[in-house]
Design a protein around this motif. Structure first.
Motif, PDB file in Angstrom:
ATOM      1  N   SER A   1       0.843  -1.188   0.000  1.00 28.17           N
ATOM      2  CA  SER A   1       0.000   0.000   0.000  1.00 28.17           C
ATOM      3  C   SER A   1       0.878   1.237   0.000  1.00 28.17           C
ATOM      4  N   THR A   2       0.426   2.279  -0.678  1.00 20.75           N
ATOM      5  CA  THR A   2       1.095   3.583  -0.620  1.00 20.75           C
ATOM      6  C   THR A   2       0.202   4.630   0.037  1.00 20.75           C
ATOM      7  N   ARG A   3      -0.926   4.203   0.585  1.00 17.54           N
ATOM      8  CA  ARG A   3      -1.853   5.122   1.244  1.00 17.54           C
ATOM      9  C   ARG A   3      -1.379   5.415   2.651  1.00 17.54           C
ATOM     10  N   SER A   4      -1.310   6.690   3.025  1.00 18.00           N
ATOM     11  CA  SER A   4      -0.949   7.045   4.389  1.00 18.00           C
ATOM     12  C   SER A   4      -2.025   6.554   5.345  1.00 18.00           C
ATOM     13  N   PRO A   5      -1.656   5.899   6.439  1.00 20.84           N
ATOM     14  CA  PRO A   5      -2.657   5.478   7.423  1.00 20.84           C
ATOM     15  C   PRO A   5      -3.411   6.645   8.042  1.00 20.84           C
ATOM     16  N   LEU A   6      -2.845   7.851   7.939  1.00 24.34           N
ATOM     17  CA  LEU A   6      -3.510   9.041   8.474  1.00 24.34           C
ATOM     18  C   LEU A   6      -4.332   9.775   7.426  1.00 24.34           C
ATOM     19  N   GLY A   7      -4.289   9.300   6.179  1.00 28.23           N
ATOM     20  CA  GLY A   7      -4.989  10.000   5.110  1.00 28.23           C
ATOM     21  C   GLY A   7      -4.289  11.263   4.671  1.00 28.23           C
ATOM     22  N   THR A   8      -3.050  11.441   5.050  1.00 28.53           N
ATOM     23  CA  THR A   8      -2.270  12.622   4.709  1.00 28.53           C
ATOM     24  C   THR A   8      -1.499  12.380   3.407  1.00 28.53           C
ATOM     25  N   PRO A   9      -0.968  13.441   2.786  1.00 30.91           N
ATOM     26  CA  PRO A   9      -0.309  13.271   1.475  1.00 30.91           C
ATOM     27  C   PRO A   9       0.932  12.381   1.541  1.00 30.91           C
ATOM     28  N   VAL A  10       1.179  11.698   0.433  1.00 28.15           N
ATOM     29  CA  VAL A  10       2.380  10.890   0.259  1.00 28.15           C
ATOM     30  C   VAL A  10       3.107  11.407  -0.979  1.00 28.15           C
TER      31      VAL A  10
ATOM     32  N   ASP B   1       2.902 -12.910   3.335  1.00 22.31           N
ATOM     33  CA  ASP B   1       4.129 -13.101   4.112  1.00 22.31           C
ATOM     34  C   ASP B   1       4.677 -11.775   4.617  1.00 22.31           C
ATOM     35  N   LEU B   2       4.573 -10.722   3.792  1.00 24.53           N
ATOM     36  CA  LEU B   2       5.144  -9.423   4.135  1.00 24.53           C
ATOM     37  C   LEU B   2       4.196  -8.307   3.746  1.00 24.53           C
ATOM     38  N   TYR B   3       4.342  -7.185   4.415  1.00 21.01           N
ATOM     39  CA  TYR B   3       3.587  -5.972   4.100  1.00 21.01           C
ATOM     40  C   TYR B   3       4.580  -4.916   3.638  1.00 21.01           C
ATOM     41  N   LEU B   4       4.341  -4.352   2.450  1.00 14.98           N
ATOM     42  CA  LEU B   4       5.243  -3.377   1.819  1.00 14.98           C
ATOM     43  C   LEU B   4       4.579  -2.007   1.779  1.00 14.98           C
ATOM     44  N   THR B   5       5.313  -0.988   2.237  1.00 14.78           N
ATOM     45  CA  THR B   5       4.851   0.403   2.180  1.00 14.78           C
ATOM     46  C   THR B   5       6.049   1.302   1.904  1.00 14.78           C
ATOM     47  N   PRO B   6       5.823   2.588   1.630  1.00  6.97           N
ATOM     48  CA  PRO B   6       6.958   3.525   1.726  1.00  6.97           C
ATOM     49  C   PRO B   6       7.463   3.522   3.173  1.00  6.97           C
ATOM     50  N   THR B   7       8.729   3.783   3.367  1.00  6.93           N
ATOM     51  CA  THR B   7       9.219   3.932   4.734  1.00  6.93           C
ATOM     52  C   THR B   7       8.726   5.248   5.315  1.00  6.93           C
ATOM     53  N   THR B   8       8.774   6.296   4.526  1.00  2.76           N
ATOM     54  CA  THR B   8       8.289   7.617   4.950  1.00  2.76           C
ATOM     55  C   THR B   8       7.296   8.140   3.909  1.00  2.76           C
ATOM     56  N   ALA B   9       6.533   9.139   4.298  1.00  2.00           N
ATOM     57  CA  ALA B   9       5.575   9.736   3.369  1.00  2.00           C
ATOM     58  C   ALA B   9       6.142  10.943   2.645  1.00  2.00           C
ATOM     59  N   GLN B  10       7.282  11.427   3.106  1.00  2.00           N
ATOM     60  CA  GLN B  10       7.899  12.614   2.514  1.00  2.00           C
ATOM     61  C   GLN B  10       9.409  12.423   2.480  1.00  2.00           C
ATOM     62  N   PRO B  11      10.101  13.106   1.570  1.00  2.00           N
ATOM     63  CA  PRO B  11      11.564  13.088   1.594  1.00  2.00           C
ATOM     64  C   PRO B  11      12.074  13.837   2.816  1.00  2.00           C
ATOM     65  N   PRO B  12      13.364  13.753   3.112  1.00  2.00           N
ATOM     66  CA  PRO B  12      13.884  14.440   4.305  1.00  2.00           C
ATOM     67  C   PRO B  12      13.634  15.940   4.242  1.00  2.00           C
ATOM     68  N   ASN B  13      13.142  16.474   5.359  1.00  3.88           N
ATOM     69  CA  ASN B  13      12.858  17.910   5.400  1.00  3.88           C
ATOM     70  C   ASN B  13      14.140  18.716   5.466  1.00  3.88           C
ATOM     71  N   ARG B  14      14.049  19.955   5.053  1.00  2.00           N
ATOM     72  CA  ARG B  14      15.170  20.871   5.207  1.00  2.00           C
ATOM     73  C   ARG B  14      15.359  21.203   6.681  1.00  2.00           C
ATOM     74  N   ILE B  15      16.601  21.421   7.080  1.00  2.59           N
ATOM     75  CA  ILE B  15      16.890  21.802   8.463  1.00  2.59           C
ATOM     76  C   ILE B  15      16.104  23.073   8.793  1.00  2.59           C
ATOM     77  N   GLY B  16      15.359  23.016   9.873  1.00  7.59           N
ATOM     78  CA  GLY B  16      14.563  24.162  10.309  1.00  7.59           C
ATOM     79  C   GLY B  16      13.165  24.189   9.752  1.00  7.59           C
ATOM     80  N   GLU B  17      12.886  23.374   8.742  1.00 13.08           N
ATOM     81  CA  GLU B  17      11.574  23.408   8.083  1.00 13.08           C
ATOM     82  C   GLU B  17      10.432  23.043   9.023  1.00 13.08           C
ATOM     83  N   ILE B  18      10.690  22.134   9.967  1.00  9.92           N
ATOM     84  CA  ILE B  18       9.615  21.700  10.851  1.00  9.92           C
ATOM     85  C   ILE B  18       9.786  22.262  12.273  1.00  9.92           C
ATOM     86  N   ASP B  19      10.606  23.288  12.415  1.00  3.69           N
ATOM     87  CA  ASP B  19      10.738  23.930  13.723  1.00  3.69           C
ATOM     88  C   ASP B  19       9.397  24.511  14.168  1.00  3.69           C
TER      89      ASP B  19
END
Length: 498
Positions: free
Chosen positions: A261-270, A375-393
């Motif tokens: 699945s590529t759907r976010s469990p929170l319904g947020t953007p991927v 046997d296995l469940y496959l998803t993205p590891t994260t929903a977004q690429p790494p944020n810029r330093i300070g972006e989520i301050d």
């Protein structure tokens, strides 16, 4: 020497040392030289241990990794006589008087520890920017971005070629997220596979597991062989694997049935790059003969996130209390966001905490039902690429409000306003896929199979994909990882030279 040193994983470095082609001291000096070259820009290593390492490298060493340079994470991997601040100013000078069990097992394997890697305060964030250290830890693929967290220093050090593998831990994705952000392999073992004592029987209610982040699958497999097994006083003993993991990866996995699945469990953007990573993985898996189809466990993602965040609040409150008891630290020794989380942890009732913890069983049953068919469940590891330093301050306005709330002790007001639900979404929207494995105690891994630029003219960044297996089945994960590593090698992909 570095150009030669960097070609080898830990397994081959150990073999070179064992054959006498190079000494442990020479390999250590190569690692120290690389650290001196890149760590000023990366801030991956926060506590150097050069004198300790040089003395150890001079002595007789035994074990499967005898003489291989290594780094520990500054969280839960205590080394006797070395500060263990866990990213917090409150514990800046606190020194344990004994090794953690996992550290002793690393040492028994012959590893030469020469430092500790940066972690956010109490391992609380998917970004490694603790106020304790003068600068944030940066991603070798793009110095403007984070390597993730909480094992961010570890991932940055491995990706930059300081060491081929380093200690890490994962209570909500803290091995898998940095591995994904830095183009590395990261396996989170099952609950109880690796001991976390003697300070704790279990950490984070059993949701947290310790292991490593590495460049090669075989290093992770062989290091897991070295550290697995219950410690003294463990609350339970997980069944040992049928054979050593290093032996298991010598053959490919059976034909697997994998739901994705590529759907976010929170319904947020991927992000499209995260979706593309799963699509690429699914196509490769099909080429390798596995059955891959859309499917996901019947888990309420928002309920799971709320269960996770409730535990998270309680653990912050308990962690702050422990730090105060150890050092007498005042409130100002903790970061503002940590203090707010601790307030919420002290405000939530014991009854609600227990009720939210009881829901973990619902997620475990739902995932077990899923594994009856897949046997296995496959998803993205994260929903977004790494944020810029300070972006989520935290924005200045929210920081000012937080100070008022803390001054008034208005934790109940925050709970009544629905702030917790907002916090769940804002804190987990970038990383909504990893907590399922933590709350169910199952093993999972992030595998680097896709690279793409996330902005025009920007560098290509790695995107990881996550696989979740049934409880106790690290062997299948490692076998599949080894197969994927052979089919789509990633070790030769390195960040730009620094």
């Amino acid at each position: 020497m570095f150009a030669e040193y960097s070609r080898y994983d830990a397994t081959e470095l150990a073999a070179l040392i064992a054959r006498g082609e190079v000494s442990a001291g020479e390999v250590l000096e190569a690692a120290l030289a690389r650290a001196a070259q890149v760590n000023p820009a990366l801030a991956a290593i926060c506590l150097p241990m050069e004198a300790i390492a040089r003395e150890r490298a001079r002595g007789p060493l035994a074990g499967p990794f005898a003489g291989v340079p290594f780094l520990l994470k500054d969280m839960g991997q205590d080394f006797a006589g070395v500060p263990s601040p866990s990213g917090s100013r409150a514990l800046r000078d606190w020194m344990p008087d004994r090794h953690a069990y996992i550290v002793q097992r690393f040492l028994d394997a012959g590893l030469v520890v020469f430092g500790k890697t940066a972690s956010p305060e109490f391992a609380l964030k998917a970004e490694t920017s603790p106020r304790l250290w003068p600068q944030p830890t940066r991603n070798p693929w793009d110095l403007a971005r984070t390597p993730g967290g909480s094992s961010g220093g570890t991932a940055a050090a491995v990706a930059a070629g300081i060491v081929p593998a380093a200690g890490a831990s994962d209570g909500g994705g803290s091995i898998r997220i940095p591995a994904a952000y830095c183009g590395l392999f990261g396996l989170r073992p099952s609950r109880g596979r690796v001991p976390c004592g003697p300070a704790d029987g279990e950490h984070w209610e059993g949701a947290s597991s310790q292991h490593v982040i590495s460049r090669s699958v075989r290093d992770s497999a062989r290091l897991l062989d070295a550290i697995a097994g219950p410690g003294h006083g463990a609350p339970f003993a997980i069944a040992p694997p049928a054979q050593a993991y290093a032996e298991a990866i010598a053959r490919p996995p059976r034909r697997l049935r994998i739901g994705f699945s590529t759907r976010s469990p929170l319904g947020t953007p991927v992000h499209p790059g995260c979706v593309a990573a799963v699509q690429r993985a699914a196509a490769l898996l099909a080429e390798l003969g596995h059955v891959v189809e859309p499917a996901e466990p019947a888990v309420d993602g928002r309920a799971l996130a709320r269960s996770f965040i409730t535990m998270y609040f309680g653990q912050v409150a308990a962690g702050m209390a422990r730090a105060r008891a150890l050092t007498g630290a005042g409130e100002d020794a903790f970061e503002l966001e940590t203090r707010v989380l601790g307030l919420l942890g002290r405000t939530i009732s014991a009854g609600e905490y227990v009720s939210r913890h009881a829901q973990w069983n619902d997620y475990t049953l739902a995932l077990a039902d899923f594994h009856r068919q897949y046997d296995l469940y496959l998803t993205p590891t994260t929903a977004q690429p790494p944020n810029r330093i300070g972006e989520i301050d935290t924005p200045p306005g929210q920081r000012a409000l937080a100070r008022v709330v803390l001054a008034l002790g208005a934790g109940r007001l925050l709970l009544a306003t629905g702030m917790v639900d907002e916090l769940v979404e804002t804190s987990l929207a970038r990383v909504p896929f990893t907590q399922l494995s933590n709350l169910t105690g199952t093993p999972s891994m992030s595998v680097p199979l896709h690279w793409a630029a996330v902005e025009e003219g920007g560098p290509e960044l790695p995107f990881g994909v996550q696989f979740v297996a049934p409880f106790g089945d690290e062997a299948t994960l490692l076998q599949l990882a080894a197969e994927l590593e052979l089919a789509a090698p990633w070790q030769a992909r390195r960040p730009p030279a620094r």
